[in-house]
Scaffold this motif. Structure first.
Motif, PDB file in Angstrom:
ATOM      1  N   THR A   1      36.472  83.757 -29.669  1.00 18.15           N
ATOM      2  CA  THR A   1      37.007  82.805 -28.702  1.00 18.15           C
ATOM      3  C   THR A   1      35.957  81.735 -28.467  1.00 18.15           C
ATOM      4  O   THR A   1      34.797  82.060 -28.169  1.00 18.15           O
ATOM      5  CB  THR A   1      37.368  83.492 -27.371  1.00 18.15           C
ATOM      6  N   VAL A   2      36.333  80.469 -28.622  1.00 21.70           N
ATOM      7  CA  VAL A   2      35.401  79.357 -28.469  1.00 21.70           C
ATOM      8  C   VAL A   2      35.809  78.505 -27.271  1.00 21.70           C
ATOM      9  O   VAL A   2      36.994  78.395 -26.942  1.00 21.70           O
ATOM     10  CB  VAL A   2      35.331  78.498 -29.753  1.00 21.70           C
ATOM     11  N   TYR A   3      34.791  77.912 -26.617  1.00 23.48           N
ATOM     12  CA  TYR A   3      34.999  77.120 -25.404  1.00 23.48           C
ATOM     13  C   TYR A   3      34.342  75.750 -25.564  1.00 23.48           C
ATOM     14  O   TYR A   3      33.292  75.631 -26.200  1.00 23.48           O
ATOM     15  CB  TYR A   3      34.378  77.824 -24.190  1.00 23.48           C
ATOM     16  N   ASN A   4      34.926  74.744 -24.907  1.00 26.44           N
ATOM     17  CA  ASN A   4      34.353  73.401 -25.010  1.00 26.44           C
ATOM     18  C   ASN A   4      33.305  73.124 -23.936  1.00 26.44           C
ATOM     19  O   ASN A   4      32.731  72.041 -23.894  1.00 26.44           O
ATOM     20  CB  ASN A   4      35.452  72.333 -24.987  1.00 26.44           C
ATOM     21  N   GLN A   5      33.019  74.108 -23.074  1.00 28.73           N
ATOM     22  CA  GLN A   5      31.957  73.974 -22.082  1.00 28.73           C
ATOM     23  C   GLN A   5      31.080  75.220 -22.092  1.00 28.73           C
ATOM     24  O   GLN A   5      31.490  76.273 -22.578  1.00 28.73           O
ATOM     25  CB  GLN A   5      32.544  73.763 -20.676  1.00 28.73           C
ATOM     26  N   GLU A   6      29.888  75.100 -21.542  1.00 31.37           N
ATOM     27  CA  GLU A   6      28.989  76.246 -21.457  1.00 31.37           C
ATOM     28  C   GLU A   6      29.544  77.296 -20.506  1.00 31.37           C
ATOM     29  O   GLU A   6      30.405  77.019 -19.678  1.00 31.37           O
ATOM     30  CB  GLU A   6      27.599  75.798 -20.996  1.00 31.37           C
ATOM     31  N   ASN A   7      29.004  78.510 -20.629  1.00 34.06           N
ATOM     32  CA  ASN A   7      29.343  79.632 -19.753  1.00 34.06           C
ATOM     33  C   ASN A   7      30.839  79.950 -19.748  1.00 34.06           C
ATOM     34  O   ASN A   7      31.404  80.306 -18.715  1.00 34.06           O
ATOM     35  CB  ASN A   7      28.828  79.378 -18.338  1.00 34.06           C
ATOM     36  N   PHE A   8      31.489  79.790 -20.921  1.00 38.25           N
ATOM     37  CA  PHE A   8      32.877  80.201 -21.125  1.00 38.25           C
ATOM     38  C   PHE A   8      33.837  79.474 -20.182  1.00 38.25           C
ATOM     39  O   PHE A   8      34.789  80.054 -19.662  1.00 38.25           O
ATOM     40  CB  PHE A   8      33.009  81.722 -20.982  1.00 38.25           C
ATOM     41  N   GLN A   9      33.569  78.188 -19.981  1.00 35.35           N
ATOM     42  CA  GLN A   9      34.402  77.350 -19.119  1.00 35.35           C
ATOM     43  C   GLN A   9      35.135  76.315 -19.972  1.00 35.35           C
ATOM     44  O   GLN A   9      34.790  76.064 -21.113  1.00 35.35           O
ATOM     45  CB  GLN A   9      33.532  76.644 -18.064  1.00 35.35           C
ATOM     46  N   GLY A  10      36.147  75.701 -19.370  1.00 36.18           N
ATOM     47  CA  GLY A  10      36.883  74.631 -20.025  1.00 36.18           C
ATOM     48  C   GLY A  10      37.967  75.149 -20.946  1.00 36.18           C
ATOM     49  O   GLY A  10      38.390  76.305 -20.869  1.00 36.18           O
ATOM     50  N   ARG A  11      38.407  74.266 -21.846  1.00 38.50           N
ATOM     51  CA  ARG A  11      39.444  74.645 -22.794  1.00 38.50           C
ATOM     52  C   ARG A  11      38.902  75.651 -23.802  1.00 38.50           C
ATOM     53  O   ARG A  11      37.746  75.585 -24.181  1.00 38.50           O
ATOM     54  CB  ARG A  11      39.975  73.406 -23.517  1.00 38.50           C
ATOM     55  N   CYS A  12      39.771  76.567 -24.229  1.00 38.91           N
ATOM     56  CA  CYS A  12      39.332  77.575 -25.189  1.00 38.91           C
ATOM     57  C   CYS A  12      40.427  77.845 -26.206  1.00 38.91           C
ATOM     58  O   CYS A  12      41.603  77.570 -25.964  1.00 38.91           O
ATOM     59  CB  CYS A  12      38.920  78.866 -24.487  1.00 38.91           C
ATOM     60  N   TRP A  13      39.993  78.369 -27.344  1.00 39.50           N
ATOM     61  CA  TRP A  13      40.901  78.780 -28.412  1.00 39.50           C
ATOM     62  C   TRP A  13      40.442  80.127 -28.938  1.00 39.50           C
ATOM     63  O   TRP A  13      39.254  80.382 -29.052  1.00 39.50           O
ATOM     64  CB  TRP A  13      40.905  77.765 -29.565  1.00 39.50           C
ATOM     65  N   GLU A  14      41.393  80.958 -29.278  1.00 44.01           N
ATOM     66  CA  GLU A  14      41.101  82.268 -29.866  1.00 44.01           C
ATOM     67  C   GLU A  14      41.467  82.220 -31.351  1.00 44.01           C
ATOM     68  O   GLU A  14      42.531  81.731 -31.724  1.00 44.01           O
ATOM     69  CB  GLU A  14      41.930  83.330 -29.143  1.00 44.01           C
ATOM     70  N   PHE A  15      40.569  82.736 -32.194  1.00 43.55           N
ATOM     71  CA  PHE A  15      40.788  82.721 -33.639  1.00 43.55           C
ATOM     72  C   PHE A  15      40.648  84.129 -34.220  1.00 43.55           C
ATOM     73  O   PHE A  15      39.822  84.909 -33.771  1.00 43.55           O
ATOM     74  CB  PHE A  15      39.754  81.817 -34.331  1.00 43.55           C
ATOM     75  N   THR A  16      41.455  84.399 -35.227  1.00 39.61           N
ATOM     76  CA  THR A  16      41.352  85.655 -35.977  1.00 39.61           C
ATOM     77  C   THR A  16      41.155  85.383 -37.461  1.00 39.61           C
ATOM     78  O   THR A  16      41.204  86.306 -38.281  1.00 39.61           O
ATOM     79  CB  THR A  16      42.608  86.525 -35.769  1.00 39.61           C
ATOM     80  N   SER A  17      40.959  84.115 -37.818  1.00 39.32           N
ATOM     81  CA  SER A  17      40.709  83.730 -39.208  1.00 39.32           C
ATOM     82  C   SER A  17      39.924  82.426 -39.219  1.00 39.32           C
ATOM     83  O   SER A  17      39.527  81.918 -38.158  1.00 39.32           O
ATOM     84  CB  SER A  17      42.025  83.587 -39.987  1.00 39.32           C
ATOM     85  N   CYS A  18      39.723  81.869 -40.394  1.00 40.41           N
ATOM     86  CA  CYS A  18      38.886  80.678 -40.578  1.00 40.41           C
ATOM     87  C   CYS A  18      39.365  79.482 -39.765  1.00 40.41           C
ATOM     88  O   CYS A  18      40.556  79.296 -39.543  1.00 40.41           O
ATOM     89  CB  CYS A  18      38.874  80.267 -42.050  1.00 40.41           C
ATOM     90  N   CYS A  19      38.404  78.663 -39.363  1.00 41.11           N
ATOM     91  CA  CYS A  19      38.689  77.368 -38.752  1.00 41.11           C
ATOM     92  C   CYS A  19      37.921  76.326 -39.553  1.00 41.11           C
ATOM     93  O   CYS A  19      36.687  76.303 -39.533  1.00 41.11           O
ATOM     94  CB  CYS A  19      38.261  77.337 -37.294  1.00 41.11           C
ATOM     95  N   ASN A  20      38.633  75.468 -40.261  1.00 38.19           N
ATOM     96  CA  ASN A  20      38.036  74.470 -41.137  1.00 38.19           C
ATOM     97  C   ASN A  20      37.452  73.285 -40.373  1.00 38.19           C
ATOM     98  O   ASN A  20      36.482  72.674 -40.801  1.00 38.19           O
ATOM     99  CB  ASN A  20      39.086  73.972 -42.135  1.00 38.19           C
ATOM    100  N   ASN A  21      38.053  72.965 -39.212  1.00 32.98           N
ATOM    101  CA  ASN A  21      37.597  71.815 -38.434  1.00 32.98           C
ATOM    102  C   ASN A  21      38.117  71.947 -37.004  1.00 32.98           C
ATOM    103  O   ASN A  21      39.330  71.936 -36.781  1.00 32.98           O
ATOM    104  CB  ASN A  21      38.116  70.515 -39.073  1.00 32.98           C
ATOM    105  N   ILE A  22      37.217  72.036 -36.038  1.00 34.88           N
ATOM    106  CA  ILE A  22      37.641  72.225 -34.646  1.00 34.88           C
ATOM    107  C   ILE A  22      38.347  70.999 -34.084  1.00 34.88           C
ATOM    108  O   ILE A  22      39.057  71.099 -33.087  1.00 34.88           O
ATOM    109  CB  ILE A  22      36.452  72.615 -33.737  1.00 34.88           C
ATOM    110  N   ILE A  23      38.178  69.847 -34.731  1.00 36.13           N
ATOM    111  CA  ILE A  23      38.870  68.634 -34.284  1.00 36.13           C
ATOM    112  C   ILE A  23      40.387  68.852 -34.323  1.00 36.13           C
ATOM    113  O   ILE A  23      41.131  68.302 -33.506  1.00 36.13           O
ATOM    114  CB  ILE A  23      38.469  67.427 -35.168  1.00 36.13           C
ATOM    115  N   GLU A  24      40.854  69.664 -35.273  1.00 35.48           N
ATOM    116  CA  GLU A  24      42.286  69.950 -35.377  1.00 35.48           C
ATOM    117  C   GLU A  24      42.829  70.658 -34.139  1.00 35.48           C
ATOM    118  O   GLU A  24      44.040  70.708 -33.922  1.00 35.48           O
ATOM    119  CB  GLU A  24      42.562  70.803 -36.611  1.00 35.48           C
ATOM    120  N   TYR A  25      41.942  71.211 -33.322  1.00 32.59           N
ATOM    121  CA  TYR A  25      42.332  71.910 -32.102  1.00 32.59           C
ATOM    122  C   TYR A  25      41.965  71.113 -30.852  1.00 32.59           C
ATOM    123  O   TYR A  25      41.855  71.659 -29.758  1.00 32.59           O
ATOM    124  CB  TYR A  25      41.668  73.295 -32.068  1.00 32.59           C
ATOM    125  N   ASN A  26      41.752  69.814 -31.041  1.00 33.10           N
ATOM    126  CA  ASN A  26      41.378  68.912 -29.936  1.00 33.10           C
ATOM    127  C   ASN A  26      40.084  69.338 -29.245  1.00 33.10           C
ATOM    128  O   ASN A  26      39.923  69.153 -28.043  1.00 33.10           O
ATOM    129  CB  ASN A  26      42.510  68.793 -28.906  1.00 33.10           C
TER     130      ASN A  26
END
Length: 198
Positions: free
Chosen positions: A17-42
């Motif tokens: 699970t990745v977050y756009n802010q420190e300390n697990f704040q802000g928008r987040c996305w959960e992944f179970t496979s490759c992510c080629n470019n995080i820009i595709e997830y805004n």
């Protein structure tokens, strides 16, 4: 722009699970496979993340290019927590993928002092915080063959500096020249190596 549908991804033993802010704040996305470019997830950057299952490798640039970061199970509240100790400051991670061949129990790696598997050879099966202290009388490795498992090689002793992820499923596990170590490999200097644990 339509976002990729995460619900259609096949579930495996990997989850991050990745977050756009420190300390697990802000928008987040959960992944179970490759992510080629995080820009595709805004997302413009990843400032914190949680690895819940499996071992992952993050990349400085999109399409799995640039500096690499090993991401083992745990929480990374800020960029410095997953960046580690590098010789230069990188402030972004744009792509990432699971390391499918991660294994700690039966990992074997052969290294050579010259390219194309020539020169002095040494087989490793453990963790080496200093190759010189363990008997390798050079700061460089010219080529290697991953026989099993996955490994991370570091530019400096003590698991510091540039990281290079070595896997047995990469061209049969053969890395015939230091430029095969990664897109950012400009030198064959490797001074510590450890197994990647899953």
């Amino acid at each position: 722009m339509a976002l990729p549908n995460q619900t259609n991804l096949a579930m495996g033993p990997w989850k991050i699970t990745v977050y756009n802010q420190e300390n697990f704040q802000g928008r987040c996305w959960e992944f179970t496979s490759c992510c080629n470019n995080i820009i595709e997830y805004n997302l413009e950057n990843i400032h914190s993340l949680k690895v819940e299952c499996g071992v992952w490798v993050g990349y400085e640039n999109s399409s799995f290019n640039g500096q690499q970061f090993v991401l083992e199970k745990g929480d990374y509240p800020c960029f410095e927590a997953y960046m580690g100790s590098h010789s230069y400051s990188v402030k972004r991670m744009m792509s990432f993928r699971p390391i499918y061949s991660a294994c700690h129990k039966d990992s074997r790696l052969c290294v050579w002092e010259c390219e194309n598997m020539k020169g002095r050879q040494w087989e490793l099966s453990g963790d080496y915080p200093s190759l010189q202290a363990m008997g390798w009388h050079s700061n460089e490795i010219g080529s290697m063959h991953v026989k099993s498992g996955a490994w991370v090689c570091y530019q400096y002793p003590g698991y510091r500096g540039y990281q290079y992820i070595m896997e047995c499923n990469h061209h049969g596990g053969e890395y015939r020249h230091y430029r095969d170590f990664g897109t950012h490999a400009h030198t064959p200097q490797i001074q510590s190596i450890r197994r990647i644990q899953d």
